[in-house]
Design a protein around this motif. Structure first.
Motif, mmCIF file in Angstrom:
data_model
loop_
_atom_site.group_PDB
_atom_site.id
_atom_site.type_symbol
_atom_site.label_atom_id
_atom_site.label_comp_id
_atom_site.label_asym_id
_atom_site.label_seq_id
_atom_site.Cartn_x
_atom_site.Cartn_y
_atom_site.Cartn_z
ATOM 1 N N LEU A 85 59.977 37.788 59.877
ATOM 2 C CA LEU A 85 59.657 37.315 61.220
ATOM 3 C C LEU A 85 58.618 36.203 61.187
ATOM 4 C CD1 LEU A 85 59.574 40.622 63.316
ATOM 5 C CD2 LEU A 85 61.466 39.042 62.917
ATOM 6 N N SER A 86 57.712 36.237 60.227
ATOM 7 C CA SER A 86 56.681 35.208 60.131
ATOM 8 C C SER A 86 57.265 33.862 59.724
ATOM 9 C CB SER A 86 55.607 35.625 59.119
ATOM 10 O OG SER A 86 54.938 36.795 59.548
ATOM 11 N N LEU A 87 58.345 33.880 58.967
ATOM 12 C CA LEU A 87 58.997 32.637 58.563
ATOM 13 C C LEU A 87 59.733 31.980 59.732
ATOM 14 C CD1 LEU A 87 60.438 33.663 55.074
ATOM 15 C CD2 LEU A 87 58.722 31.894 55.501
ATOM 16 N N GLU A 88 60.084 32.785 60.726
ATOM 17 C CA GLU A 88 60.886 32.267 61.832
ATOM 18 C C GLU A 88 60.084 32.029 63.103
ATOM 19 O OE1 GLU A 88 64.102 34.962 62.421
ATOM 20 O OE2 GLU A 88 65.106 34.384 60.560
ATOM 21 N N ASN A 89 58.871 32.543 63.147
ATOM 22 C CA ASN A 89 58.053 32.413 64.350
ATOM 23 C C ASN A 89 56.676 31.882 63.971
ATOM 24 O OD1 ASN A 89 59.799 33.918 66.498
ATOM 25 N ND2 ASN A 89 59.781 35.280 64.726
ATOM 26 N N GLU A 94 44.575 33.133 62.735
ATOM 27 C CA GLU A 94 44.025 34.464 63.000
ATOM 28 C C GLU A 94 45.091 35.542 62.814
ATOM 29 O OE1 GLU A 94 43.692 31.834 64.890
ATOM 30 O OE2 GLU A 94 41.528 31.461 65.001
ATOM 31 N N GLU A 95 46.321 35.248 63.281
ATOM 32 C CA GLU A 95 47.402 36.228 63.129
ATOM 33 C C GLU A 95 47.764 36.422 61.662
ATOM 34 O OE1 GLU A 95 49.973 35.886 67.257
ATOM 35 O OE2 GLU A 95 50.161 34.285 65.765
ATOM 36 N N ILE A 96 47.764 35.344 60.906
ATOM 37 C CA ILE A 96 48.022 35.467 59.462
ATOM 38 C C ILE A 96 46.952 36.348 58.820
ATOM 39 C CG2 ILE A 96 48.173 34.218 57.273
ATOM 40 C CD1 ILE A 96 49.221 31.813 58.832
ATOM 41 N N GLY A 97 45.712 36.150 59.228
ATOM 42 C CA GLY A 97 44.625 36.957 58.689
ATOM 43 C C GLY A 97 44.793 38.436 58.970
ATOM 44 N N VAL A 98 45.252 38.761 60.172
ATOM 45 C CA VAL A 98 45.473 40.164 60.534
ATOM 46 C C VAL A 98 46.671 40.737 59.785
ATOM 47 C CG1 VAL A 98 46.129 41.711 62.424
ATOM 48 C CG2 VAL A 98 44.404 39.933 62.808
ATOM 49 N N LEU A 99 47.768 39.977 59.731
ATOM 50 C CA LEU A 99 49.011 40.479 59.141
ATOM 51 C C LEU A 99 48.974 40.575 57.626
ATOM 52 C CD1 LEU A 99 51.601 38.670 61.435
ATOM 53 C CD2 LEU A 99 50.997 41.106 61.447
ATOM 54 N N PHE A 137 57.115 40.578 67.279
ATOM 55 C CA PHE A 137 58.442 41.027 67.705
ATOM 56 C C PHE A 137 58.814 40.420 69.055
ATOM 57 C CE2 PHE A 137 58.532 44.121 64.337
ATOM 58 C CZ PHE A 137 59.875 44.419 64.185
ATOM 59 N N ARG A 138 57.857 40.272 69.935
ATOM 60 C CA ARG A 138 58.141 39.734 71.272
ATOM 61 C C ARG A 138 58.597 38.270 71.227
ATOM 62 N NH1 ARG A 138 57.050 42.908 75.515
ATOM 63 N NH2 ARG A 138 55.614 44.680 75.263
ATOM 64 N N ARG A 139 58.320 37.587 70.133
ATOM 65 C CA ARG A 139 58.759 36.198 69.996
ATOM 66 C C ARG A 139 60.208 36.101 69.521
ATOM 67 N NH1 ARG A 139 53.311 34.617 66.719
ATOM 68 N NH2 ARG A 139 51.866 35.092 68.418
ATOM 69 N N GLN A 140 60.802 37.237 69.175
ATOM 70 C CA GLN A 140 62.167 37.234 68.665
ATOM 71 C C GLN A 140 63.139 36.945 69.801
ATOM 72 O OE1 GLN A 140 62.798 37.482 65.462
ATOM 73 N NE2 GLN A 140 65.008 37.283 65.704
ATOM 74 N N THR A 141 63.864 35.855 69.698
ATOM 75 C CA THR A 141 64.804 35.463 70.758
ATOM 76 C C THR A 141 66.260 35.582 70.330
ATOM 77 O OG1 THR A 141 64.663 33.141 70.074
ATOM 78 C CG2 THR A 141 63.132 33.884 71.790
ATOM 79 N N THR A 142 66.509 35.755 69.044
ATOM 80 C CA THR A 142 67.875 35.923 68.559
ATOM 81 C C THR A 142 68.067 37.360 68.071
ATOM 82 O OG1 THR A 142 67.216 35.142 66.358
ATOM 83 C CG2 THR A 142 68.089 33.507 67.907
ATOM 84 N N PRO A 143 69.295 37.878 68.088
ATOM 85 C CA PRO A 143 69.541 39.277 67.715
ATOM 86 C C PRO A 143 69.038 39.621 66.312
ATOM 87 C CG PRO A 143 71.458 38.386 68.817
ATOM 88 C CD PRO A 143 70.526 37.235 68.591
ATOM 89 N N LEU A 144 68.349 40.749 66.240
ATOM 90 C CA LEU A 144 67.772 41.218 64.982
ATOM 91 C C LEU A 144 68.042 42.705 64.822
ATOM 92 C CD1 LEU A 144 65.785 40.892 62.502
ATOM 93 C CD2 LEU A 144 63.957 41.514 64.111
ATOM 94 N N VAL A 145 68.518 43.089 63.645
ATOM 95 C CA VAL A 145 68.718 44.499 63.304
ATOM 96 C C VAL A 145 67.803 44.827 62.130
ATOM 97 C CG1 VAL A 145 70.335 46.252 62.478
ATOM 98 C CG2 VAL A 145 71.100 44.525 64.130
#
Length: 212
Positions: A85-89, A94-99, A137-145
């Motif tokens: 998800l990080s590669l696509e969004n 700061e988010e990288i630091g947390v993740l 996850f909320r940034r996901q706009t295309t179908p993901l399984v």
């Protein structure tokens, strides 16, 4: 073609129909969490594999991860998912630091520096981490399984994050499909909320011989 060539799949029509319904809903933006349980060797992995094929045919992205009997870092179940998800969004520093608590190699993977997050109590840091994954996850706009296999071996932190995402995915094109061995599941796993619970029983002998 390789996705479509497989041994004949029979005897699980009702269960497959339920998973197909969850996938169809996710494709239209109404995601869910579905759990498949049963004893070892009953066909959980095969059922998950059939759903994976169906998802790929419908142009959904599929990410797989698996619980492990080996002791590792916290949230290791979610590392492949966070990386994908990080590669696509786009992420902030700061988010990288947390993740990095989930995917320590995120900086090198993205080629961007992390901004160390402010120090917080363990509980507050966990809330911050969960919130950051939820935002991803909320940034996901295309179908993901997302296929979560062998959850009976997942550590507690990973299960807690799965519980957090339960109330999020219903508004997203995301299907979280987990499976676990029923006889090895702890109480936390058994009590996780899900939009559907599929319990597999042994097939009749005549069907199971063909199924295998």
């Amino acid at each position: 073609e390789s996705f479509l060539v497989a041994a004949q799949f029979i005897g699980r029509e009702a269960e497959m129909q339920r998973l197909a319904g969850a996938l169809t809903a996710a494709l239209t933006g109404q995601g869910s969490v579905v759990m498949v349980s049963g004893e070892s060797g009953v066909g959980k992995t095969r059922l998950t594999s059939e759903l994976r094929t169906m998802a790929l045919v419908n142009s959904a992205k599929v990410v797989s991860t698996q619980g492990s009997t080996e002791k590792g870092r916290s949230y290791q179940l979610w590392a492949p998912i966070v990386r994908t998800l990080s590669l696509e969004n786009p992420l902030t520093g700061e988010e990288i630091g947390v993740l990095r608590d989930i995917a320590p190699d995120l900086e090198s993977l993205l080629g961007r520096p992390a901004v160390p997050p402010p120090a917080r109590s363990p509980q507050a840091a966990k809330v911050r981490l969960h919130s950051t994954v939820e935002a991803l996850f909320r940034r996901q706009t295309t179908p993901l399984v997302v296929l979560l296999e062998d959850l009976q071996w997942a550590e507690m932190e990973s299960l807690e994050l799965l519980e957090r995402l339960y109330s999020v995915v219903s508004q997203l094109p995301v299907l979280l499909l987990g499976n676990y061995r029923e006889d090895e599941a702890n109480e936390t796993l058994r009590s996780l909320p899900a939009h559907d619970m599929v319990r597999l029983k042994r097939l009749d002998r005549s069907l199971s011989l063909i199924h295998i």
